[in-house]
Write a protein that holds these residues in place. Structure first.
Motif, PDB file in Angstrom:
ATOM      1  N   THR A  81     -10.058   3.772  -3.959  1.00  0.00           N
ATOM      2  CA  THR A  81     -10.653   4.934  -3.292  1.00  0.00           C
ATOM      3  C   THR A  81     -11.020   4.591  -1.853  1.00  0.00           C
ATOM      4  OG1 THR A  81     -11.481   5.832  -5.373  1.00  0.00           O
ATOM      5  CG2 THR A  81     -12.577   6.574  -3.356  1.00  0.00           C
ATOM      6  N   LEU A  82     -11.606   3.425  -1.659  1.00  0.00           N
ATOM      7  CA  LEU A  82     -11.973   3.006  -0.303  1.00  0.00           C
ATOM      8  C   LEU A  82     -10.738   2.771   0.575  1.00  0.00           C
ATOM      9  CD1 LEU A  82     -14.863   0.515  -1.102  1.00  0.00           C
ATOM     10  CD2 LEU A  82     -15.067   2.740   0.022  1.00  0.00           C
ATOM     11  N   TRP A  83      -9.660   2.329  -0.034  1.00  0.00           N
ATOM     12  CA  TRP A  83      -8.450   1.978   0.708  1.00  0.00           C
ATOM     13  C   TRP A  83      -7.362   3.041   0.601  1.00  0.00           C
ATOM     14  CZ3 TRP A  83      -6.590  -3.354   2.168  1.00  0.00           C
ATOM     15  CH2 TRP A  83      -7.667  -4.148   2.588  1.00  0.00           C
ATOM     16  N   LYS A  84      -7.712   4.267   0.252  1.00  0.00           N
ATOM     17  CA  LYS A  84      -6.716   5.300   0.009  1.00  0.00           C
ATOM     18  C   LYS A  84      -5.856   5.605   1.239  1.00  0.00           C
ATOM     19  CE  LYS A  84      -9.618   9.288   0.903  1.00  0.00           C
ATOM     20  NZ  LYS A  84     -10.983   9.101   1.052  1.00  0.00           N
ATOM     21  N   ASP A  85      -6.380   5.378   2.423  1.00  0.00           N
ATOM     22  CA  ASP A  85      -5.630   5.651   3.647  1.00  0.00           C
ATOM     23  C   ASP A  85      -5.072   4.385   4.290  1.00  0.00           C
ATOM     24  OD1 ASP A  85      -6.144   8.413   3.466  1.00  0.00           O
ATOM     25  OD2 ASP A  85      -8.099   8.153   4.421  1.00  0.00           O
ATOM     26  N   ALA A  86      -5.158   3.282   3.584  1.00  0.00           N
ATOM     27  CA  ALA A  86      -4.691   1.999   4.135  1.00  0.00           C
ATOM     28  C   ALA A  86      -3.171   1.944   4.161  1.00  0.00           C
ATOM     29  CB  ALA A  86      -5.234   0.847   3.299  1.00  0.00           C
ATOM     30  N   ASP A  87      -2.657   1.113   5.027  1.00  0.00           N
ATOM     31  CA  ASP A  87      -1.219   0.859   5.099  1.00  0.00           C
ATOM     32  C   ASP A  87      -0.780   0.283   3.752  1.00  0.00           C
ATOM     33  OD1 ASP A  87       1.331  -0.091   5.567  1.00  0.00           O
ATOM     34  OD2 ASP A  87       0.846  -1.012   7.482  1.00  0.00           O
ATOM     35  N   PRO A  88       0.204   0.878   3.100  1.00  0.00           N
ATOM     36  CA  PRO A  88       0.602   0.404   1.770  1.00  0.00           C
ATOM     37  C   PRO A  88       1.247  -0.977   1.763  1.00  0.00           C
ATOM     38  CG  PRO A  88       2.072   2.130   2.528  1.00  0.00           C
ATOM     39  CD  PRO A  88       0.958   2.041   3.529  1.00  0.00           C
ATOM     40  N   ASP A  89       1.559  -1.517   2.926  1.00  0.00           N
ATOM     41  CA  ASP A  89       2.199  -2.826   3.004  1.00  0.00           C
ATOM     42  C   ASP A  89       1.220  -3.983   3.172  1.00  0.00           C
ATOM     43  OD1 ASP A  89       4.694  -1.629   2.752  1.00  0.00           O
ATOM     44  OD2 ASP A  89       4.905  -1.376   4.914  1.00  0.00           O
ATOM     45  N   ILE A  90      -0.070  -3.702   3.107  1.00  0.00           N
ATOM     46  CA  ILE A  90      -1.067  -4.761   3.251  1.00  0.00           C
ATOM     47  C   ILE A  90      -1.012  -5.641   1.993  1.00  0.00           C
ATOM     48  CG2 ILE A  90      -3.529  -5.280   3.430  1.00  0.00           C
ATOM     49  CD1 ILE A  90      -3.819  -2.671   5.002  1.00  0.00           C
ATOM     50  N   PRO A  91      -0.838  -6.941   2.164  1.00  0.00           N
ATOM     51  CA  PRO A  91      -0.680  -7.831   1.000  1.00  0.00           C
ATOM     52  C   PRO A  91      -1.801  -7.740  -0.035  1.00  0.00           C
ATOM     53  CG  PRO A  91      -0.038  -8.977   2.983  1.00  0.00           C
ATOM     54  CD  PRO A  91      -0.637  -7.668   3.423  1.00  0.00           C
ATOM     55  N   VAL A  92      -3.041  -7.623   0.386  1.00  0.00           N
ATOM     56  CA  VAL A  92      -4.145  -7.577  -0.585  1.00  0.00           C
ATOM     57  C   VAL A  92      -4.066  -6.285  -1.407  1.00  0.00           C
ATOM     58  CG1 VAL A  92      -5.908  -6.558   0.934  1.00  0.00           C
ATOM     59  CG2 VAL A  92      -6.594  -8.070  -0.931  1.00  0.00           C
ATOM     60  N   LEU A  93      -3.613  -5.207  -0.804  1.00  0.00           N
ATOM     61  CA  LEU A  93      -3.469  -3.953  -1.531  1.00  0.00           C
ATOM     62  C   LEU A  93      -2.306  -4.023  -2.524  1.00  0.00           C
ATOM     63  CD1 LEU A  93      -4.448  -1.077  -1.968  1.00  0.00           C
ATOM     64  CD2 LEU A  93      -3.035  -0.364  -0.034  1.00  0.00           C
ATOM     65  N   ILE A  94      -1.231  -4.628  -2.113  1.00  0.00           N
ATOM     66  CA  ILE A  94      -0.087  -4.826  -3.007  1.00  0.00           C
ATOM     67  C   ILE A  94      -0.500  -5.663  -4.212  1.00  0.00           C
ATOM     68  CG2 ILE A  94       2.184  -5.910  -3.217  1.00  0.00           C
ATOM     69  CD1 ILE A  94       2.630  -5.109  -0.246  1.00  0.00           C
ATOM     70  N   ALA A  95      -1.234  -6.744  -3.950  1.00  0.00           N
ATOM     71  CA  ALA A  95      -1.700  -7.620  -5.036  1.00  0.00           C
ATOM     72  C   ALA A  95      -2.638  -6.858  -5.972  1.00  0.00           C
ATOM     73  CB  ALA A  95      -2.397  -8.847  -4.466  1.00  0.00           C
ATOM     74  N   ALA A  96      -3.543  -6.063  -5.403  1.00  0.00           N
ATOM     75  CA  ALA A  96      -4.493  -5.308  -6.223  1.00  0.00           C
ATOM     76  C   ALA A  96      -3.764  -4.315  -7.121  1.00  0.00           C
ATOM     77  CB  ALA A  96      -5.495  -4.588  -5.333  1.00  0.00           C
ATOM     78  N   LYS A  97      -2.767  -3.636  -6.587  1.00  0.00           N
ATOM     79  CA  LYS A  97      -2.010  -2.677  -7.398  1.00  0.00           C
ATOM     80  C   LYS A  97      -1.258  -3.383  -8.536  1.00  0.00           C
ATOM     81  CE  LYS A  97      -1.499   0.908  -3.920  1.00  0.00           C
ATOM     82  NZ  LYS A  97      -0.575   1.672  -3.074  1.00  0.00           N
ATOM     83  N   SER A  98      -0.729  -4.547  -8.242  1.00  0.00           N
ATOM     84  CA  SER A  98      -0.029  -5.314  -9.266  1.00  0.00           C
ATOM     85  C   SER A  98      -1.000  -5.760 -10.366  1.00  0.00           C
ATOM     86  CB  SER A  98       0.656  -6.531  -8.634  1.00  0.00           C
ATOM     87  OG  SER A  98       1.216  -7.359  -9.608  1.00  0.00           O
ATOM     88  N   GLU A  99      -2.149  -6.255  -9.971  1.00  0.00           N
ATOM     89  CA  GLU A  99      -3.159  -6.696 -10.939  1.00  0.00           C
ATOM     90  C   GLU A  99      -3.627  -5.521 -11.798  1.00  0.00           C
ATOM     91  OE1 GLU A  99      -6.208  -8.361  -8.473  1.00  0.00           O
ATOM     92  OE2 GLU A  99      -4.843  -9.863  -7.647  1.00  0.00           O
ATOM     93  N   TYR A 100      -3.830  -4.380 -11.154  1.00  0.00           N
ATOM     94  CA  TYR A 100      -4.293  -3.190 -11.867  1.00  0.00           C
ATOM     95  C   TYR A 100      -3.264  -2.735 -12.896  1.00  0.00           C
ATOM     96  CZ  TYR A 100      -6.066   1.525 -12.689  1.00  0.00           C
ATOM     97  OH  TYR A 100      -6.527   2.669 -13.278  1.00  0.00           O
ATOM     98  N   ALA A 101      -1.997  -2.774 -12.513  1.00  0.00           N
ATOM     99  CA  ALA A 101      -0.917  -2.354 -13.417  1.00  0.00           C
ATOM    100  C   ALA A 101      -0.888  -3.211 -14.675  1.00  0.00           C
ATOM    101  CB  ALA A 101       0.426  -2.413 -12.695  1.00  0.00           C
ATOM    102  N   LYS A 102      -1.253  -4.459 -14.576  1.00  0.00           N
ATOM    103  CA  LYS A 102      -1.268  -5.343 -15.739  1.00  0.00           C
ATOM    104  C   LYS A 102      -2.387  -4.989 -16.724  1.00  0.00           C
ATOM    105  CE  LYS A 102       0.727  -9.200 -13.207  1.00  0.00           C
ATOM    106  NZ  LYS A 102       0.457 -10.495 -12.571  1.00  0.00           N
TER     107      LYS A 102
END
Length: 95
Positions: A72-93
């Motif tokens: 929610t805090l990062w909803k407007d963040a660049d989708p290519d930011i590595p920490v966001l990519i990692a977070a989405k991957s972790e969440y999917a698991k």
């Protein structure tokens, strides 16, 4: 704000040592001081790291909620930011 760095670093150390309960306590301390953390970059990351700490504890419900807070805090963040990519991957698991 600078006074929260030791708390954040302690939380990171506990995460690295796979001590989820202690890590969660440190990150929760940061989130309990929202007034100090409002414009501080580590404030948003505390949500992510709290999710990681809950994951270590096996508490997937709280982990999912913390990941959602981070997203929610990062909803407007660049989708290519590595920490966001990692977070989405972790969440999917967790699903």
């Amino acid at each position: 704000m600078a006074t929260m760095y030791p708390v954040y670093l302690r939380g990171q150390a506990y995460l690295a040592a796979a001590q989820g309960q202690l890590a969660a306590a440190e990150f929760q301390k940061m989130l309990n001081h929202r007034g100090l953390m409002s414009n501080f970059p580590l404030g948003a990351l505390a949500h992510l790291d709290l999710a990681r700490a809950y994951t270590l504890q096996g508490d997937t419900a709280r982990a999912r909620a913390s990941y959602q807070d981070f997203f929610t805090l990062w909803k407007d963040a660049d989708p290519d930011i590595p920490v966001l990519i990692a977070a989405k991957s972790e969440y999917a698991k967790l699903l």
